[in-house]
Structures are given as C-alpha cells and as structure tokens.
Design a protein around this motif. Structure first.
Motif, PDB file in Angstrom:
ATOM      1  N   CYS A  75      -1.746  -1.938 -16.760  1.00 40.52           N
ATOM      2  CA  CYS A  75      -1.738  -2.220 -15.328  1.00 40.52           C
ATOM      3  C   CYS A  75      -0.321  -2.491 -14.841  1.00 40.52           C
ATOM      4  CB  CYS A  75      -2.649  -3.401 -14.991  1.00 40.52           C
ATOM      5  SG  CYS A  75      -2.113  -5.005 -15.652  1.00 40.52           S
ATOM      6  N   LEU A  76      -0.172  -2.493 -13.526  1.00 34.67           N
ATOM      7  CA  LEU A  76       1.055  -2.913 -12.865  1.00 34.67           C
ATOM      8  C   LEU A  76       0.796  -4.267 -12.227  1.00 34.67           C
ATOM      9  CD1 LEU A  76       1.886   0.368 -10.867  1.00 34.67           C
ATOM     10  CD2 LEU A  76       2.608  -0.217 -13.205  1.00 34.67           C
ATOM     11  N   VAL A  77       1.665  -5.221 -12.467  1.00 35.74           N
ATOM     12  CA  VAL A  77       1.581  -6.523 -11.809  1.00 35.74           C
ATOM     13  C   VAL A  77       2.686  -6.556 -10.758  1.00 35.74           C
ATOM     14  CG1 VAL A  77       1.663  -9.020 -12.098  1.00 35.74           C
ATOM     15  CG2 VAL A  77       0.653  -7.585 -13.893  1.00 35.74           C
ATOM     16  N   ILE A  78       2.298  -6.692  -9.491  1.00 37.57           N
ATOM     17  CA  ILE A  78       3.213  -6.487  -8.372  1.00 37.57           C
ATOM     18  C   ILE A  78       3.992  -7.760  -8.047  1.00 37.57           C
ATOM     19  CG2 ILE A  78       3.406  -5.657  -6.009  1.00 37.57           C
ATOM     20  CD1 ILE A  78       2.232  -3.686  -8.128  1.00 37.57           C
ATOM     21  N   ALA A  79       5.303  -7.606  -7.845  1.00 37.47           N
ATOM     22  CA  ALA A  79       6.168  -8.742  -7.558  1.00 37.47           C
ATOM     23  C   ALA A  79       7.356  -8.292  -6.712  1.00 37.47           C
ATOM     24  CB  ALA A  79       6.666  -9.366  -8.861  1.00 37.47           C
ATOM     25  N   ASP A  80       8.097  -9.260  -6.170  1.00 35.76           N
ATOM     26  CA  ASP A  80       9.378  -8.943  -5.539  1.00 35.76           C
ATOM     27  C   ASP A  80      10.507  -9.842  -6.035  1.00 35.76           C
ATOM     28  OD1 ASP A  80       8.673 -11.229  -4.076  1.00 35.76           O
ATOM     29  OD2 ASP A  80       8.049 -10.050  -2.330  1.00 35.76           O
ATOM     30  N   ASP A 104      18.433  -3.026  -5.964  1.00 39.80           N
ATOM     31  CA  ASP A 104      18.221  -1.825  -5.157  1.00 39.80           C
ATOM     32  C   ASP A 104      16.783  -1.614  -4.701  1.00 39.80           C
ATOM     33  OD1 ASP A 104      20.926  -1.158  -5.449  1.00 39.80           O
ATOM     34  OD2 ASP A 104      20.540  -0.170  -7.364  1.00 39.80           O
ATOM     35  N   ARG A 105      15.887  -2.509  -5.077  1.00 38.38           N
ATOM     36  CA  ARG A 105      14.490  -2.376  -4.650  1.00 38.38           C
ATOM     37  C   ARG A 105      13.938  -3.746  -4.303  1.00 38.38           C
ATOM     38  NH1 ARG A 105      10.255   0.023  -8.383  1.00 38.38           N
ATOM     39  NH2 ARG A 105      11.541  -0.603 -10.166  1.00 38.38           N
ATOM     40  N   LYS A 106      13.118  -3.808  -3.271  1.00 39.37           N
ATOM     41  CA  LYS A 106      12.478  -5.070  -2.910  1.00 39.37           C
ATOM     42  C   LYS A 106      11.242  -5.295  -3.769  1.00 39.37           C
ATOM     43  CE  LYS A 106      10.278  -7.513   0.938  1.00 39.37           C
ATOM     44  NZ  LYS A 106       9.915  -7.454   2.384  1.00 39.37           N
ATOM     45  N   LEU A 107      10.315  -4.342  -3.718  1.00 39.59           N
ATOM     46  CA  LEU A 107       9.078  -4.445  -4.488  1.00 39.59           C
ATOM     47  C   LEU A 107       9.223  -3.755  -5.839  1.00 39.59           C
ATOM     48  CD1 LEU A 107       6.315  -3.757  -1.817  1.00 39.59           C
ATOM     49  CD2 LEU A 107       6.357  -5.721  -3.352  1.00 39.59           C
ATOM     50  N   PHE A 108       8.563  -4.304  -6.861  1.00 41.38           N
ATOM     51  CA  PHE A 108       8.572  -3.666  -8.173  1.00 41.38           C
ATOM     52  C   PHE A 108       7.319  -4.070  -8.933  1.00 41.38           C
ATOM     53  CE2 PHE A 108      11.120  -7.588  -8.508  1.00 41.38           C
ATOM     54  CZ  PHE A 108      10.477  -8.251  -9.534  1.00 41.38           C
ATOM     55  N   ALA A 109       7.192  -3.555 -10.132  1.00 44.04           N
ATOM     56  CA  ALA A 109       5.995  -3.846 -10.937  1.00 44.04           C
ATOM     57  C   ALA A 109       6.388  -4.234 -12.355  1.00 44.04           C
ATOM     58  CB  ALA A 109       5.064  -2.637 -10.970  1.00 44.04           C
ATOM     59  N   LEU A 140       0.826  -1.205   0.000  1.00 39.90           N
ATOM     60  CA  LEU A 140       0.000   0.000   0.000  1.00 39.90           C
ATOM     61  C   LEU A 140       0.860   1.255   0.000  1.00 39.90           C
ATOM     62  CD1 LEU A 140      -2.770  -1.061   2.567  1.00 39.90           C
ATOM     63  CD2 LEU A 140      -2.938  -1.045   0.076  1.00 39.90           C
ATOM     64  N   GLN A 141       1.926   1.231   0.788  1.00 35.45           N
ATOM     65  CA  GLN A 141       2.799   2.395   0.870  1.00 35.45           C
ATOM     66  C   GLN A 141       3.633   2.567  -0.396  1.00 35.45           C
ATOM     67  OE1 GLN A 141       4.945   1.542   4.512  1.00 35.45           O
ATOM     68  NE2 GLN A 141       3.432   2.602   5.786  1.00 35.45           N
ATOM     69  N   GLU A 142       4.165   1.479  -0.912  1.00 35.58           N
ATOM     70  CA  GLU A 142       5.043   1.546  -2.077  1.00 35.58           C
ATOM     71  C   GLU A 142       4.315   2.049  -3.316  1.00 35.58           C
ATOM     72  OE1 GLU A 142       8.573   1.111  -4.341  1.00 35.58           O
ATOM     73  OE2 GLU A 142       8.226   1.135  -2.168  1.00 35.58           O
ATOM     74  N   PHE A 143       3.038   1.657  -3.467  1.00 44.94           N
ATOM     75  CA  PHE A 143       2.297   2.003  -4.678  1.00 44.94           C
ATOM     76  C   PHE A 143       1.215   3.055  -4.434  1.00 44.94           C
ATOM     77  CE2 PHE A 143       4.225  -2.094  -5.467  1.00 44.94           C
ATOM     78  CZ  PHE A 143       4.825  -1.872  -6.693  1.00 44.94           C
ATOM     79  N   ASP A 144       1.254   3.661  -3.241  1.00 44.09           N
ATOM     80  CA  ASP A 144       0.361   4.769  -2.912  1.00 44.09           C
ATOM     81  C   ASP A 144      -1.103   4.385  -3.111  1.00 44.09           C
ATOM     82  OD1 ASP A 144      -0.240   7.330  -2.055  1.00 44.09           O
ATOM     83  OD2 ASP A 144      -0.136   8.186  -4.068  1.00 44.09           O
ATOM     84  N   ILE A 145      -1.473   3.272  -2.495  1.00 39.38           N
ATOM     85  CA  ILE A 145      -2.852   2.771  -2.555  1.00 39.38           C
ATOM     86  C   ILE A 145      -3.545   3.118  -1.243  1.00 39.38           C
ATOM     87  CG2 ILE A 145      -4.300   0.732  -2.828  1.00 39.38           C
ATOM     88  CD1 ILE A 145      -2.656   1.399  -5.303  1.00 39.38           C
TER      89      ILE A 145
END
Length: 221
Positions: A95-100, A121-126, A15-20
């Motif tokens: 759309c963005l498909v969320i993954a790590d 350099d990033r944990k979460l990405f799309a 929620l924080q990473e993707f501003d939801i």
C-alpha cells in the motif's frame, strides 16, 4: 524509523495526485498522526486504486491478539521479505501511506529534539507500506505498517533509520498486486531513487500525540 507524520492537504489535492476516482470517506487533516490512529492509505483492489483508512500498527491475519500492532508500526525493508509477519504481504498486500511531512527526533546529549522533514520538490508523497486484514471477534480490522531503511546522507545527521518514500514514478509499480514476489519486492525497494529532503526544528509540543494543531509544525525560533 517513522513514528509521527502529517497530512495537511485538501482532499481534492490527494485525489488528483494519486489518481483516485472516488471521494475519501471521513477524510480529515492532521498535524500529528501517531501509531494506533487511522491513517490514509491507497491500495489496489485488483480492479483499481482506492483510498481509505487503515489503523497504523500491523496486526497480521494469524495473530491471536490485536495488541501486537503497537509493536509493528514499522517494518525493516532489508528483512521484510523473510519475516513471517511481512513476507506474504510483500507479495500481495502492498500500500501507499499518504503524507506531506514526517517528524524525527535528533539526539543531542541526553535530550531529543524534534524536526519536521519534507521533500524539497513535492508537497504530497507516499511511504511504502504493507497492510493486512485481521478477523476475530466482531468485525474486521484493517491495519498497516510503514517500511523503513538505513538513513541516507541527509537523515544520518538526525536518525539512523528513515521511512521509504516512493518516487512518483514508482508508486503504481509498488501498488500493483501480485506483480512482485517477496524477493522482487525487496529488490525493488533497495533500488528506488532518493529525493532531496529539507528539515527544520519544531517545539517539543509535538511529542504528545494529543497535540494536533498548527503549533506542531511551527518553526522553532
């Protein structure tokens, strides 16, 4: 291509990473997300961003049979703006498909060995994705596909294709509806910056989609 991936983050992180602003109904972590399963995606509904689940494997709105989705888990970014299944979606339903992380299999002789691949350099990405709504029979079916491209210098050692991972700064540009026509969307994807990746070997345990636990991501000794 992209045929398996993981999403192990907490809901609050997403929620924080993707501003939801709204909770994710039915959110669950997974060590082994496979085609045909529900995947977490972010879309823009014209008013704002929202996260929810789509089935992985695109079923175009005009399709006669939903089984076509099993052949459409990926879309080639080089031609998606020209293909009937994807052209309209490139303009209107991104759309963005969320993954790590994601898995890819490296061929060595007659065998294929799975690797887990992450951003350094990033944990979460799309992943860049496309979605559509299919309405036949009872209810609506919402599905998606992940866009791919030629492998970069890092991935070439593993596979000749790779999913498109959007830079953080380009995620909202990809989501905004009707801002890009199909050709502009194609050009946008061809110019996104690449980020550094890392990879390590995992056990063939991950080959079976029914296996979904920490063993999937355990480094192979």
């Amino acid at each position: 291509m992209c045929g398996r991936y993981t999403l192990l983050a907490d809901e609050l992180e997403i929620l924080q990473e993707f501003d939801i602003n709204q909770p994710i109904e039915g959110y669950h972590q997974s060590y082994n997300i496979a085609p045909g399963q529900k995947v977490l995606a972010v879309i823009h509904d014209g008013k704002g961003k929202r996260a929810g689940y789509l089935r992985w494997g695109l079923v175009p709105s005009w399709a006669n049979d939903e089984k076509i989705g099993y052949k459409m888990i990926n879309a080639r970014s080089e031609t998606a703006h020209e293909k009937p299944s994807f052209k309209r979606l490139m303009s209107r339903k991104r759309c963005l498909v969320i993954a790590d992380s994601f898995y890819e299999w490296k061929r060595e002789g007659k065998e294929k060995h799975p690797k887990r691949i992450q951003l350094k350099d990033r944990k979460l990405f799309a992943f860049a994705g496309l979605w559509d709504k299919w309405s036949q029979g009872e209810g609506d079916l919402f599905t998606c596909t992940i866009l791919t491209k030629e492998a970069n210098s890092f991935m070439q050692e593993i596979h000749h294709r790779m999913p498109i991972i959007l830079p953080k700064s380009k995620e909202d540009d990809w989501l905004t509806p009707n801002q890009l026509d199909p050709t502009e969307a194609y050009q946008f994807l061809q110019t996104v910056e690449e980020e550094d990746l890392s990879a390590y070997n995992v056990a063939p345990y991950v080959n079976a989609a029914k296996n979904n636990d920490e063993t999937c991501i355990a480094p192979l000794a």
